[in-house]
Every structure is written in C-alpha cells, then in structure tokens.
Design an enzyme around this catalytic site. Structure first.
Site, PDB file in Angstrom:
ATOM      1  N   GLU A  16      53.011   2.709  25.718  1.00  0.00           N
ATOM      2  CA  GLU A  16      51.672   2.296  25.312  1.00  0.00           C
ATOM      3  C   GLU A  16      51.793   1.059  24.420  1.00  0.00           C
ATOM      4  O   GLU A  16      52.504   1.091  23.397  1.00  0.00           O
ATOM      5  CB  GLU A  16      51.021   3.435  24.513  1.00  0.00           C
ATOM      6  CG  GLU A  16      49.555   3.219  24.248  1.00  0.00           C
ATOM      7  CD  GLU A  16      48.989   4.321  23.339  1.00  0.00           C
ATOM      8  OE1 GLU A  16      47.864   4.152  22.879  1.00  0.00           O
ATOM      9  OE2 GLU A  16      49.699   5.322  23.094  1.00  0.00           O
ATOM     10  N   GLY A  74      62.560 -16.670  17.159  1.00  0.00           N
ATOM     11  CA  GLY A  74      63.562 -15.697  16.716  1.00  0.00           C
ATOM     12  C   GLY A  74      63.781 -15.628  15.217  1.00  0.00           C
ATOM     13  O   GLY A  74      64.869 -15.268  14.764  1.00  0.00           O
ATOM     14  N   HIS A 124      55.370  -5.689  14.774  1.00  0.00           N
ATOM     15  CA  HIS A 124      54.059  -6.152  15.221  1.00  0.00           C
ATOM     16  C   HIS A 124      53.284  -6.693  14.019  1.00  0.00           C
ATOM     17  O   HIS A 124      53.245  -6.047  12.974  1.00  0.00           O
ATOM     18  CB  HIS A 124      53.290  -4.988  15.869  1.00  0.00           C
ATOM     19  CG  HIS A 124      51.931  -5.398  16.352  1.00  0.00           C
ATOM     20  ND1 HIS A 124      51.751  -6.148  17.498  1.00  0.00           N
ATOM     21  CD2 HIS A 124      50.697  -5.211  15.834  1.00  0.00           C
ATOM     22  CE1 HIS A 124      50.453  -6.387  17.661  1.00  0.00           C
ATOM     23  NE2 HIS A 124      49.797  -5.822  16.670  1.00  0.00           N
ATOM     24  N   ASN A 160      59.883  -2.073  17.527  1.00  0.00           N
ATOM     25  CA  ASN A 160      59.184  -3.356  17.671  1.00  0.00           C
ATOM     26  C   ASN A 160      58.575  -3.731  16.324  1.00  0.00           C
ATOM     27  O   ASN A 160      58.170  -2.854  15.570  1.00  0.00           O
ATOM     28  CB  ASN A 160      58.048  -3.206  18.693  1.00  0.00           C
ATOM     29  CG  ASN A 160      57.247  -4.491  18.880  1.00  0.00           C
ATOM     30  OD1 ASN A 160      57.820  -5.585  19.025  1.00  0.00           O
ATOM     31  ND2 ASN A 160      55.929  -4.386  18.875  1.00  0.00           N
ATOM     32  N   ASP A 166      52.005  -1.427  21.730  1.00  0.00           N
ATOM     33  CA  ASP A 166      51.894  -1.342  20.267  1.00  0.00           C
ATOM     34  C   ASP A 166      51.367   0.016  19.814  1.00  0.00           C
ATOM     35  O   ASP A 166      50.701   0.134  18.776  1.00  0.00           O
ATOM     36  CB  ASP A 166      50.988  -2.473  19.714  1.00  0.00           C
ATOM     37  CG  ASP A 166      51.519  -3.850  20.089  1.00  0.00           C
ATOM     38  OD1 ASP A 166      52.750  -4.024  20.115  1.00  0.00           O
ATOM     39  OD2 ASP A 166      50.706  -4.748  20.376  1.00  0.00           O
ATOM     40  N   SER A 202      53.824  -4.123  10.948  1.00  0.00           N
ATOM     41  CA  SER A 202      54.290  -2.751  11.184  1.00  0.00           C
ATOM     42  C   SER A 202      55.569  -2.773  12.008  1.00  0.00           C
ATOM     43  O   SER A 202      55.724  -3.611  12.906  1.00  0.00           O
ATOM     44  CB  SER A 202      53.246  -1.967  12.001  1.00  0.00           C
ATOM     45  OG  SER A 202      51.976  -2.002  11.399  1.00  0.00           O
ATOM     46  N   MET A 217      57.581 -11.011  24.003  1.00  0.00           N
ATOM     47  CA  MET A 217      56.182 -11.033  24.439  1.00  0.00           C
ATOM     48  C   MET A 217      56.012 -10.432  25.836  1.00  0.00           C
ATOM     49  O   MET A 217      55.544 -11.095  26.756  1.00  0.00           O
ATOM     50  CB  MET A 217      55.665 -12.488  24.413  1.00  0.00           C
ATOM     51  CG  MET A 217      55.844 -13.168  23.068  1.00  0.00           C
ATOM     52  SD  MET A 217      55.091 -12.248  21.711  1.00  0.00           S
ATOM     53  CE  MET A 217      53.379 -12.630  22.012  1.00  0.00           C
ATOM     54  N   ARG A 218      56.394  -9.186  25.974  1.00  0.00           N
ATOM     55  CA  ARG A 218      56.356  -8.596  27.297  1.00  0.00           C
ATOM     56  C   ARG A 218      56.127  -7.089  27.144  1.00  0.00           C
ATOM     57  O   ARG A 218      56.692  -6.477  26.233  1.00  0.00           O
ATOM     58  CB  ARG A 218      57.715  -8.842  27.957  1.00  0.00           C
ATOM     59  CG  ARG A 218      57.765  -8.685  29.425  1.00  0.00           C
ATOM     60  CD  ARG A 218      59.002  -9.341  29.968  1.00  0.00           C
ATOM     61  NE  ARG A 218      58.868 -10.780  30.067  1.00  0.00           N
ATOM     62  CZ  ARG A 218      58.191 -11.414  31.023  1.00  0.00           C
ATOM     63  NH1 ARG A 218      57.625 -10.728  31.990  1.00  0.00           N
ATOM     64  NH2 ARG A 218      58.102 -12.727  31.028  1.00  0.00           N
TER      65      ARG A 218
END
Ligand code: GRF
Length: 232
Positions: free
Chosen positions: A148, A17, A114, A112, A150, A141, A95-96
């Site tokens: 979809e 985290g 990434h 998100n 990422d 990013s 992670m899902r």
C-alpha cells in the site's frame, strides 16, 4: 519473524540521494553499527550514484527504461539487491511503487522515508499539500514498506512547525534537514534494540509500538529516539 538489523544496508534511490548519503555518514561516524553495501538507482541520471561512488560505495543503475514492464524491472532490482546480501533495504527517494510479490521476501526489513507526517499526505507533493491544508505541523516519517503506497506501519517521525509564509520549496528544505537526522537515527536504533514487524504491528524489544517514535527538532543529534512513553 526475525529482528531487522542494519549490518548490511542496500539503499534504493531515484535522484540526488542525499538521504542515502546521510546513511553513509551515519555508518562512517559510528552512529549506525553497519555499512551501506550498495546504492541502486532506477534512473541512470541519478546524481546519487556518483555521490555514492565518491564515498567508495558500490553503486549500480537498474535502468527502468530498459525494462518493458514492472515485473521485469522488479526481477532485475531483486537480483541486484540480493547480490549485496543486505539485512536491510532502505527506499530513500525511490520514486516507484513496488508490488506485493517484489516486497514479500523483504517483509519486515524494508523501510521507506516519506516527507510527511503519515498518515497525512501519502504520495507526491507533500509540502505543497501541507501548506494548502493549513497544517500547523509537518515533517517526515520512516515506515515499513507494504504494497500500500506510503501505508506501512510507521516506525519513527520528526516534525516541525509550519511557517505559513514558507513556499513549498522552503518547507521541503526544512523537512529534508529533518530527514537527514531521522533516517540515520532510526536505522541506528535497529542495532540498539530488537525491532520486528509482526503483520501490521511493530515490536520493539517484544513490546508493541503504540505510536511512532518521535525525534524532536530540539533534540541534539545524539538524542535518543526510544522512549518508554512510545510503548504499551
Ligand atoms: C526526500 O524528501 C524523500 O523523503 C522523498 O524524496 C526526497 C529524496 O531526496 N521521498 P534525496 O534523493 O534523498 O536527496
């Protein structure tokens, strides 16, 4: 279509985290006009839960191991998120892969972070893959989340020059340091500008974003992300 705001932020994590904490610090420093109202982990062992609690942020585990299937887990996540009434949901090391049904109510207000320069290296092991591919540039990013993996529209990026002698773990540390600046700066932008998602197009102050906003590593932390050159 409504503009996304950072007033009330729910953060979903699966591990340490550190990006969630960067958001908490961004709120506490006044960079972000908003607050992290809840941290939710799908893993009971996630150290990020304790870190959040030590900053007096409500933190909950929606334990993936207690749910027989994805739809049951997603219902529990939805209910935990909605209890906090967030204006923004941030996946930060969560992670899902989430289903279209789960995502629909949060369309345009779920981001998100990434660890790659999307669309390069979607999925896992991005640092090893960037090194194996001989990429000269790598980075992170922030993108709107769609079903979809990422694959949603990219709002902002920060990049660095790859040192080919770096191991994947060294590169990961360098990128993580960028993430800790990119994520709060991007979320701060939501209070400064009107940001909307119109299907696959990001609008900033009603102008379509032609390319992701860039955060240069040479900019100071106070550097602004928004540049006219990014808009058409
Ligand atoms: C970050 O690199 C994030 O981009 C990736 O997983 C890592 C999570 O780190 N998806 P943390 O849990 O925020 O410390």
């Amino acid at each position: 279509m409504t503009a996304v705001t950072a007033e009330r932020i729910a953060v979903l994590i699966s591990g340490r985290g550190s990006n969630a904490m960067a958001l908490v610090q961004g709120c506490q420093s006044g960079l972000i006009q908003g607050q992290v109202v809840k941290v939710i982990s799908d893993q009971s062992y996630a150290s990020g839960l304790q870190r959040a609690r030590s900053h007096n942020i409500p933190a909950t585990c929606v334990d993936a191991t207690q749910h027989a299937d994805r739809s049951s887990l997603e219902r529990a996540l939805t209910s935990s998120i909605n209890e906090a009434q967030p204006t923004l949901v941030v996946l930060a090391g969560f992670m899902r892969v989430l289903s279209a049904d789960f995502l629909a109510p949060y369309a345009g207000r779920i981001l998100n972070i990434h660890p790659s320069l999307l669309p390069r290296h979607r999925g896992l092991n991005t640092h090893a893959r960037a090194l194996a591919a001989g990429d000269a540039q790598h980075g992170a990013s922030v993108h709107f989340v769609t079903a979809e993996l990422d694959g949603g529209p990219v709002l902002s990026q920060a990049q660095l020059t790859v040192d080919p002698s770096n191991t994947a773990s060294m590169l990961s540390e360098r990128v993580l340091a960028l993430e800790h600046r990119l994520l709060p700066a991007t979320v701060a932008l939501l209070s400064q500008e009107t940001v909307e998602l119109d299907h696959e197009t990001i609008l900033i102050n009603t102008t379509a974003l032609a390319a992701p906003l860039r955060l240069g590593v040479d900019l100071s932390d106070g550097g602004t992300l928004l540049s006219d050159a990014n808009c058409r």
